[in-house]
Structures are given as C-alpha cells and as structure tokens.
Motif scaffolding. Structure first.
Motif, PDB file in Angstrom:
ATOM      1  N   LEU A  12      62.010  16.117 -12.310  1.00 32.88           N
ATOM      2  CA  LEU A  12      61.163  17.188 -11.895  1.00 32.88           C
ATOM      3  C   LEU A  12      59.743  16.701 -11.784  1.00 32.88           C
ATOM      4  N   ALA A  13      59.146  17.538 -10.787  1.00 34.75           N
ATOM      5  CA  ALA A  13      57.780  17.383 -10.712  1.00 34.75           C
ATOM      6  C   ALA A  13      56.989  17.733 -11.901  1.00 34.75           C
ATOM      7  N   ARG A  14      55.825  16.937 -12.039  1.00 33.78           N
ATOM      8  CA  ARG A  14      54.914  17.434 -13.159  1.00 33.78           C
ATOM      9  C   ARG A  14      53.753  17.771 -12.640  1.00 33.78           C
ATOM     10  N   MET A  15      53.149  18.953 -12.822  1.00 36.95           N
ATOM     11  CA  MET A  15      51.957  19.754 -12.060  1.00 36.95           C
ATOM     12  C   MET A  15      51.134  20.407 -13.131  1.00 36.95           C
ATOM     13  N   ARG A  16      49.920  20.668 -12.812  1.00 33.98           N
ATOM     14  CA  ARG A  16      49.173  21.251 -13.713  1.00 33.98           C
ATOM     15  C   ARG A  16      48.435  22.521 -13.170  1.00 33.98           C
ATOM     16  N   VAL A  17      48.649  23.492 -14.081  1.00 37.50           N
ATOM     17  CA  VAL A  17      48.278  24.985 -13.715  1.00 37.50           C
ATOM     18  C   VAL A  17      46.822  25.115 -13.353  1.00 37.50           C
ATOM     19  N   ALA A  18      46.686  25.493 -12.351  1.00 35.34           N
ATOM     20  CA  ALA A  18      45.114  25.737 -11.635  1.00 35.34           C
ATOM     21  C   ALA A  18      44.641  26.985 -11.716  1.00 35.34           C
ATOM     22  N   THR A  19      45.489  28.034 -11.337  1.00 38.86           N
ATOM     23  CA  THR A  19      45.027  29.418 -11.294  1.00 38.86           C
ATOM     24  C   THR A  19      46.115  30.305 -11.671  1.00 38.86           C
ATOM     25  N   VAL A  20      46.094  31.256 -12.506  1.00 39.02           N
ATOM     26  CA  VAL A  20      47.053  32.211 -13.108  1.00 39.02           C
ATOM     27  C   VAL A  20      46.533  33.816 -12.905  1.00 39.02           C
ATOM     28  N   HIS A  21      47.172  34.481 -11.998  1.00 39.96           N
ATOM     29  CA  HIS A  21      46.981  35.778 -11.574  1.00 39.96           C
ATOM     30  C   HIS A  21      48.164  36.787 -12.162  1.00 39.96           C
ATOM     31  N   SER A  27      49.318  19.014  -7.882  1.00 43.80           N
ATOM     32  CA  SER A  27      50.811  18.489  -8.126  1.00 43.80           C
ATOM     33  C   SER A  27      50.356  16.800  -8.035  1.00 43.80           C
ATOM     34  N   GLY A  28      49.179  16.445  -7.758  1.00 44.45           N
ATOM     35  CA  GLY A  28      48.892  15.017  -7.594  1.00 44.45           C
ATOM     36  C   GLY A  28      48.886  14.667  -6.172  1.00 44.45           C
ATOM     37  N   GLN A  29      49.454  15.499  -5.280  1.00 42.07           N
ATOM     38  CA  GLN A  29      49.564  15.421  -4.205  1.00 42.07           C
ATOM     39  C   GLN A  29      48.818  16.663  -3.292  1.00 42.07           C
ATOM     40  N   GLY A  30      48.166  17.507  -3.950  1.00 38.96           N
ATOM     41  CA  GLY A  30      47.508  18.509  -3.690  1.00 38.96           C
ATOM     42  C   GLY A  30      47.778  20.038  -4.210  1.00 38.96           C
ATOM     43  N   PRO A  31      47.370  21.065  -3.833  1.00 37.55           N
ATOM     44  CA  PRO A  31      47.589  22.339  -4.601  1.00 37.55           C
ATOM     45  C   PRO A  31      48.975  22.845  -3.920  1.00 37.55           C
ATOM     46  N   VAL A  32      49.674  23.601  -5.124  1.00 46.93           N
ATOM     47  CA  VAL A  32      50.903  24.131  -4.591  1.00 46.93           C
ATOM     48  C   VAL A  32      50.929  25.449  -5.429  1.00 46.93           C
ATOM     49  N   ARG A  33      51.668  26.398  -4.493  1.00 46.37           N
ATOM     50  CA  ARG A  33      51.815  27.754  -4.899  1.00 46.37           C
ATOM     51  C   ARG A  33      53.241  27.929  -5.623  1.00 46.37           C
ATOM     52  N   GLY A  57      60.616  20.256  -3.827  1.00 45.08           N
ATOM     53  CA  GLY A  57      61.006  21.056  -2.687  1.00 45.08           C
ATOM     54  C   GLY A  57      60.929  22.788  -2.880  1.00 45.08           C
ATOM     55  N   SER A  58      61.615  23.334  -3.906  1.00 44.51           N
ATOM     56  CA  SER A  58      61.491  24.787  -4.017  1.00 44.51           C
ATOM     57  C   SER A  58      60.051  25.190  -4.767  1.00 44.51           C
ATOM     58  N   GLY A  59      59.418  24.277  -5.670  1.00 50.70           N
ATOM     59  CA  GLY A  59      58.344  24.584  -6.064  1.00 50.70           C
ATOM     60  C   GLY A  59      58.600  25.740  -7.359  1.00 50.70           C
ATOM     61  N   LEU A  60      59.944  25.602  -7.809  1.00 51.34           N
ATOM     62  CA  LEU A  60      60.498  26.843  -8.833  1.00 51.34           C
ATOM     63  C   LEU A  60      59.822  26.196 -10.201  1.00 51.34           C
ATOM     64  N   LEU A  61      59.194  26.996 -10.973  1.00 51.70           N
ATOM     65  CA  LEU A  61      58.689  26.490 -12.176  1.00 51.70           C
ATOM     66  C   LEU A  61      60.080  26.407 -13.095  1.00 51.70           C
ATOM     67  N   THR A  62      59.917  25.538 -14.032  1.00 53.48           N
ATOM     68  CA  THR A  62      61.162  25.358 -14.893  1.00 53.48           C
ATOM     69  C   THR A  62      60.784  25.357 -16.243  1.00 53.48           C
ATOM     70  N   ARG A  63      59.846  24.747 -16.680  1.00 53.28           N
ATOM     71  CA  ARG A  63      59.238  24.594 -17.980  1.00 53.28           C
ATOM     72  C   ARG A  63      57.977  24.464 -18.469  1.00 53.28           C
ATOM     73  N   ARG A  64      57.278  24.890 -19.221  1.00 53.65           N
ATOM     74  CA  ARG A  64      55.886  24.521 -19.580  1.00 53.65           C
ATOM     75  C   ARG A  64      55.838  23.626 -20.682  1.00 53.65           C
ATOM     76  N   LEU A  65      55.200  22.531 -20.831  1.00 55.24           N
ATOM     77  CA  LEU A  65      55.364  21.726 -21.882  1.00 55.24           C
ATOM     78  C   LEU A  65      54.157  22.062 -23.033  1.00 55.24           C
ATOM     79  N   ASP A  66      54.474  21.503 -24.101  1.00 57.15           N
ATOM     80  CA  ASP A  66      53.661  21.864 -25.426  1.00 57.15           C
ATOM     81  C   ASP A  66      52.104  21.359 -24.886  1.00 57.15           C
ATOM     82  N   ARG A  67      50.989  22.238 -25.464  1.00 60.44           N
ATOM     83  CA  ARG A  67      49.601  21.553 -25.270  1.00 60.44           C
ATOM     84  C   ARG A  67      49.119  21.032 -26.154  1.00 60.44           C
ATOM     85  N   ASN A  68      48.348  20.125 -25.881  1.00 58.03           N
ATOM     86  CA  ASN A  68      47.490  19.410 -26.601  1.00 58.03           C
ATOM     87  C   ASN A  68      46.421  19.979 -27.208  1.00 58.03           C
ATOM     88  N   THR A  69      45.885  20.815 -26.628  1.00 61.64           N
ATOM     89  CA  THR A  69      44.622  21.573 -27.011  1.00 61.64           C
ATOM     90  C   THR A  69      44.802  22.937 -26.645  1.00 61.64           C
TER      91      THR A  69
END
Length: 344
Positions: free
Chosen positions: A32-41, A49-55, A78-90
C-alpha cells in the motif's frame, strides 16, 4: 495545494516517515502507498504522497473529524482509496466548550512554534496554555516573537517569556524577513514537522509564507492586529501541511480565541516543574497548596523561593482542568463518560 516550486518531490523520510510508522505495517500492507494527510475538510481530504499531492478517496461512512493534518495513512495505489490511519507519534488536540470529543489540531509534530508578537498581544498566561498543550502532546515548544522589527529592543519581550518553563527556547524575528527562516532552521530540517499556533494577527500566515517561500499567487492571506485593542483578525480558516524550503514541513492552524485546559496529565507538571517538585514535601497527598497545614509549596512562597503569581496561575489551570475533563462513572464493564462539572 502545490509543492514549493523548483524543489524535487520529497521521499518518505523527507515527509517525516520513520521506523515508528514502519513497524506498524503488516505483511499484507507493504504494497500500500504511504501518504501524509495535508488537508482535512468536511467531506474530502488530500495527502502528500512523496510524488506530489493526492486527493484521497474516502470509504463510505468516513468521519473526517477522526483525522488530523499530519496523520500517516495507507492508500490503495491507483485508486487512492484510504484504507487505514497509522498510530500517531504525537497529537495536538483541544476540547472546545460544549464538545463531546476533543478537536484534533495536528499530528506527528516534532516542534510547536507558539507565535506571539512584540506588542500588547503578548500574554504570558495565554502562552502557558499553549505550553501545556505542547507538553501533553510530547512536542518541543518554542516561543516565536514576531514583529521584532517594530520595537526598539525585543529583549524585554524575550525576558518575559523565557522563564515560563525550564529549558524553554524563545526567539524574536521579523516574520516577513528571509532571516526568519534562518533563525528557525534548527527545527525545520528534512523530515522535521513544525506546527504554528497562536492568536489571530500575530504573524503566523506571514511566517508560513516566509518558511515555505510562497510565491505571491500561492501565499496565505495575512491580516494585521487592530491598533485599538491589539486583537487579530482571522486569516487562516483551516489546517494545512506545507513544505519548508529547508526540507521540513509546517502545519498552519487558524488562530485560537480561546484554549481551554482539559484532559491534562503531565503537561502542567512540566510547565510548573518548581511546584511539582515541591508537592511531595506537603503533609497531605491531595494538598491544593492553598490553605492546608504543612504545605511545602506555601512555605516556598512565604520564603520568597516561589513566585506567588506562578502559584496562582497553576491553581487556575489545575482547577480548569478538573472542571473540564470528563470522568467515567457507572459499574465496571458498563462505564459512561460524563462531564466533570463545576466544583462547588
């Protein structure tokens, strides 16, 4: 949202990925792709994503309020479907008045820049609330005094804040000057994440534009403090993740008119370490340091070793925390969470 021009797309470690997150992956999730949440609406989220922003494509019944800017998530390629949030460090969070669940501010933040300005907006008691927030989250707090170019000498303002907590670092700068980025560079290196918090109008948006080298068309709107009451105007309306020229990341947050203390366990003890260290010497374990005989804290005040104003502010925050923190009640296995309620 766009990556800062003239810089290559970041890799995962530059985004803040560490072994802490890697250890959470199962064998089935390594593809699975590892991405970091940039905006939340309310109904959508974007990620880096490491390769640029993704919706992100959100699964049915997704509650976006469960996600914070800075979260790491796993996404189907490919689909960009969110599957899981990882535990937070802080995790930086606050409980808003009347709210049942805490409001998430930012996740996986290394350093919290608590921004105020060299004018009448500087309020040590308010800064202490932000310090409690940082302490409880496990992030490193740094006081950033803006508008240093508008006063003859910033040293008196630095002196007012430097003693608020042991080991606290404070810097004074002009948020619009390129020198600001150099001053804050020690906390903004590759893979590091900082967050900006503070009242409206103190220069957070200007500082973001400087740190991220925003072009005029991409720059955050900025607002000034009203001269009559030193109150700021809201210019940032949502939280967002931005790349810093030095390789790190900054999370911008809206100005907070009120920051209520609640759900605090260690944050106050770190802020008021001199009181926490004296407390074991009190005769009673539940000493309020107000009127009990044999109080080591009151003895220190009487001896001139402890500032009574510090004790008064500690007591106010301690009482507020008790009043605002929900408690569990009911039989074992069937407990319910209820507001603590005002003490009589």
């Amino acid at each position: 949202m766009s990556i800062v021009p003239h810089q290559p797309a970041p890799n995962l470690s530059d985004l803040g990925w560490t072994d802490f997150f890697d250890d959470q992956l199962t064998a089935e999730e390594t593809g699975l792709a590892r991405m970091r949440v940039a905006t939340v609406h309310r109904a959508r989220m974007t990620a880096e994503s490491g390769q640029g922003p993704v919706r992100l494509q959100l699964p049915p019944q997704t509650n976006t309020s469960d996600y914070a800017v800075g979260d790491w998530v796993l996404v189907e390629p490919g689909s960009g479907l969110l599957t899981r949030r990882l535990d937070r460090n802080t995790l930086l969070q606050r409980r808003i008045e009347g709210g049942r669940a805490p409001q998430l501010i930012a996740a996986n933040v290394d350093t919290l820049f608590i921004v105020t300005s060299c004018n009448d907006d500087l309020n040590p008691a308010r800064l202490e609330r932000y310090l409690v927030l940082a302490n409880e989250a496990g992030t490193v707090p740094v006081i950033v005094l803006t508008k240093a170019d508008q006063v003859a000498d910033a040293r008196p303002y630095l002196d007012r804040v430097s003693g608020l907590q042991r080991g606290l670092q404070a810097v004074a700068l002009n948020a619009k000057s390129p020198e600001a980025a150099k001053t804050l560079a020690p906390w903004c290196g590759a893979g590091q994440t900082v967050a900006l918090v503070g009242s409206s109008g103190v220069g957070k948006s200007s500082l973001l534009n400087t740190l991220a080298a925003k072009l005029p068309e991409d720059a955050q709107l900025t607002g000034s403090i009203r001269e009559d009451d030193a109150k700021g105007r809201h210019t940032t309306t949502s939280r967002s993740l931005h790349r810093i020229c030095g390789g790190g990341w900054v999370i911008d947050t809206p100005g907070m008119r009120a920051l209520h203390v609640s759900d605090i366990s260690v944050g106050l003890d770190l802020l008021f370490a001199e009181i926490a260290e004296l407390a074991p010497g009190c005769r009673f374990r539940d000493c309020t340091h107000a009127h009990e005989p044999g109080c080591a804290v009151q003895a220190a005040v009487a001896a001139g070793a402890l500032d009574p104003a510090r004790l008064a502010r500690w007591r106010k925050l301690q009482e507020e925390n008790l009043d605002n923190t929900p408690v569990q009640s009911g039989p074992r296995g069937n407990k319910t969470t209820k507001p603590h309620g005002k003490r009589r």
